[in-house]
Design a protein around this motif. Structure first.
Motif, PDB file in Angstrom:
ATOM      1  N   UNK A  59       0.808  -1.230   0.000  1.00 14.33           N
ATOM      2  CA  UNK A  59       0.000   0.000   0.000  1.00 14.33           C
ATOM      3  C   UNK A  59       0.840   1.279   0.000  1.00 14.33           C
ATOM      4  N   UNK A  60       2.167   1.152   0.041  1.00 14.05           N
ATOM      5  CA  UNK A  60       3.105   2.287  -0.028  1.00 14.05           C
ATOM      6  C   UNK A  60       3.145   3.138   1.235  1.00 14.05           C
ATOM      7  N   UNK A  61       2.460   2.720   2.301  1.00 10.26           N
ATOM      8  CA  UNK A  61       2.534   3.467   3.557  1.00 10.26           C
ATOM      9  C   UNK A  61       3.972   3.479   4.069  1.00 10.26           C
ATOM     10  N   UNK A  62       4.388   4.647   4.577  1.00  9.09           N
ATOM     11  CA  UNK A  62       5.744   4.791   5.105  1.00  9.09           C
ATOM     12  C   UNK A  62       5.731   4.670   6.625  1.00  9.09           C
ATOM     13  N   UNK A  63       6.673   3.915   7.147  1.00 11.40           N
ATOM     14  CA  UNK A  63       6.850   3.750   8.587  1.00 11.40           C
ATOM     15  C   UNK A  63       8.241   4.295   8.896  1.00 11.40           C
ATOM     16  N   UNK A  64       8.293   5.445   9.551  1.00 12.83           N
ATOM     17  CA  UNK A  64       9.592   6.066   9.828  1.00 12.83           C
ATOM     18  C   UNK A  64       9.919   5.907  11.308  1.00 12.83           C
ATOM     19  N   UNK A  65      11.071   5.335  11.559  1.00 12.65           N
ATOM     20  CA  UNK A  65      11.508   5.074  12.934  1.00 12.65           C
ATOM     21  C   UNK A  65      12.374   6.235  13.413  1.00 12.65           C
ATOM     22  N   UNK A  66      11.728   7.334  13.721  1.00 12.99           N
ATOM     23  CA  UNK A  66      12.447   8.549  14.133  1.00 12.99           C
ATOM     24  C   UNK A  66      13.217   8.341  15.434  1.00 12.99           C
ATOM     25  N   UNK A  67      12.726   7.441  16.288  1.00 11.70           N
ATOM     26  CA  UNK A  67      13.341   7.256  17.615  1.00 11.70           C
ATOM     27  C   UNK A  67      13.986   5.882  17.771  1.00 11.70           C
ATOM     28  N   UNK A  68      14.460   5.338  16.656  1.00 11.60           N
ATOM     29  CA  UNK A  68      15.103   4.026  16.716  1.00 11.60           C
ATOM     30  C   UNK A  68      14.109   2.913  16.435  1.00 11.60           C
ATOM     31  N   UNK A  69      14.638   1.761  16.057  1.00 11.80           N
ATOM     32  CA  UNK A  69      13.788   0.654  15.627  1.00 11.80           C
ATOM     33  C   UNK A  69      13.056  -0.001  16.796  1.00 11.80           C
ATOM     34  N   UNK A  70      13.484   0.280  18.033  1.00  6.86           N
ATOM     35  CA  UNK A  70      12.848  -0.317  19.210  1.00  6.86           C
ATOM     36  C   UNK A  70      11.527   0.375  19.526  1.00  6.86           C
ATOM     37  N   UNK A  71      11.407   1.658  19.129  1.00  2.00           N
ATOM     38  CA  UNK A  71      10.188   2.426  19.408  1.00  2.00           C
ATOM     39  C   UNK A  71       9.207   2.318  18.239  1.00  2.00           C
ATOM     40  N   UNK A  72       7.951   2.662  18.496  1.00  2.00           N
ATOM     41  CA  UNK A  72       6.943   2.615  17.436  1.00  2.00           C
ATOM     42  C   UNK A  72       7.256   3.642  16.341  1.00  2.00           C
ATOM     43  N   UNK A  73       7.031   3.294  15.074  1.00  3.13           N
ATOM     44  CA  UNK A  73       7.314   4.234  13.991  1.00  3.13           C
ATOM     45  C   UNK A  73       6.221   5.280  13.822  1.00  3.13           C
ATOM     46  N   UNK A  74       6.570   6.408  13.205  1.00  4.46           N
ATOM     47  CA  UNK A  74       5.572   7.384  12.750  1.00  4.46           C
ATOM     48  C   UNK A  74       5.052   6.876  11.408  1.00  4.46           C
ATOM     49  N   UNK A  75       3.729   6.943  11.224  1.00  8.32           N
ATOM     50  CA  UNK A  75       3.126   6.405  10.005  1.00  8.32           C
ATOM     51  C   UNK A  75       2.752   7.539   9.064  1.00  8.32           C
ATOM     52  N   UNK A  76       3.085   7.391   7.792  1.00  8.66           N
ATOM     53  CA  UNK A  76       2.734   8.379   6.754  1.00  8.66           C
ATOM     54  C   UNK A  76       1.945   7.662   5.674  1.00  8.66           C
ATOM     55  N   UNK A  77       0.670   8.038   5.575  1.00  6.54           N
ATOM     56  CA  UNK A  77      -0.196   7.371   4.605  1.00  6.54           C
ATOM     57  C   UNK A  77      -0.105   8.073   3.247  1.00  6.54           C
ATOM     58  N   UNK A  78      -0.151   7.306   2.169  1.00  4.98           N
ATOM     59  CA  UNK A  78      -0.182   7.924   0.835  1.00  4.98           C
ATOM     60  C   UNK A  78      -1.493   8.696   0.669  1.00  4.98           C
ATOM     61  N   UNK A  79      -1.491   9.684  -0.211  1.00  2.00           N
ATOM     62  CA  UNK A  79      -2.727  10.433  -0.486  1.00  2.00           C
ATOM     63  C   UNK A  79      -3.823   9.453  -0.881  1.00  2.00           C
ATOM     64  N   UNK A  80      -5.041   9.771  -0.503  1.00  2.00           N
ATOM     65  CA  UNK A  80      -6.137   8.849  -0.776  1.00  2.00           C
ATOM     66  C   UNK A  80      -6.440   8.767  -2.267  1.00  2.00           C
ATOM     67  N   UNK A  81      -7.191   7.734  -2.595  1.00  2.00           N
ATOM     68  CA  UNK A  81      -7.511   7.454  -4.005  1.00  2.00           C
ATOM     69  C   UNK A  81      -8.674   8.305  -4.494  1.00  2.00           C
ATOM     70  N   UNK A  82      -9.269   9.136  -3.606  1.00  2.00           N
ATOM     71  CA  UNK A  82     -10.502   9.836  -3.976  1.00  2.00           C
ATOM     72  C   UNK A  82     -10.282  10.964  -5.012  1.00  2.00           C
ATOM     73  N   UNK A  83      -9.052  11.404  -5.200  1.00  2.00           N
ATOM     74  CA  UNK A  83      -8.791  12.487  -6.173  1.00  2.00           C
ATOM     75  C   UNK A  83      -8.918  11.994  -7.602  1.00  2.00           C
TER      76      UNK A  83
END
Ligand SMILES: [Zn+2]
Length: 83
Positions: A59-83
């Motif tokens: 689904x191309x969602x990005x999971x960025x581990x800003x605080x290291x791989x041990x902590x939960x990642x920040x999630x970035x969703x791709x723009x929705x398909x509604x456009x």
């Protein structure tokens, strides 16, 4: 880091391959600038400043581990398909 589960689609993202096609190493422009020493990149510094980003192959969602791989990642969703 063997695998993570996508926060959006529950795809199991395998990260055991080295290098992994699902994993990205990202670095800020400022940190990258700090890695230059006499026209050479200091690779130890470079790796220490990088953050891990995992892109879901489904689904191309990005999971960025800003605080290291041990902590939960920040999630970035791709723009929705509604456009
Ligand atoms: Zn996904």
């Amino acid at each position: 880091m063997p695998k993570i589960i996508c926060e959006k689609c529950n795809e199991i993202i395998n990260l055991s391959e080295i290098p992994s096609k699902n994993q990205w190493m990202i670095i800020s422009d400022i940190h990258l600038d700090e890695c230059w020493e006499n026209d050479n990149i200091n690779s130890d510094k470079l790796y220490s400043k990088m953050e891990i980003m995992v892109k879901c192959p489904n689904c191309q969602t990005l999971h960025v581990f800003w605080n290291g791989f041990e902590k939960k990642p920040q999630i970035y969703l791709p723009c929705s398909e509604k456009d």
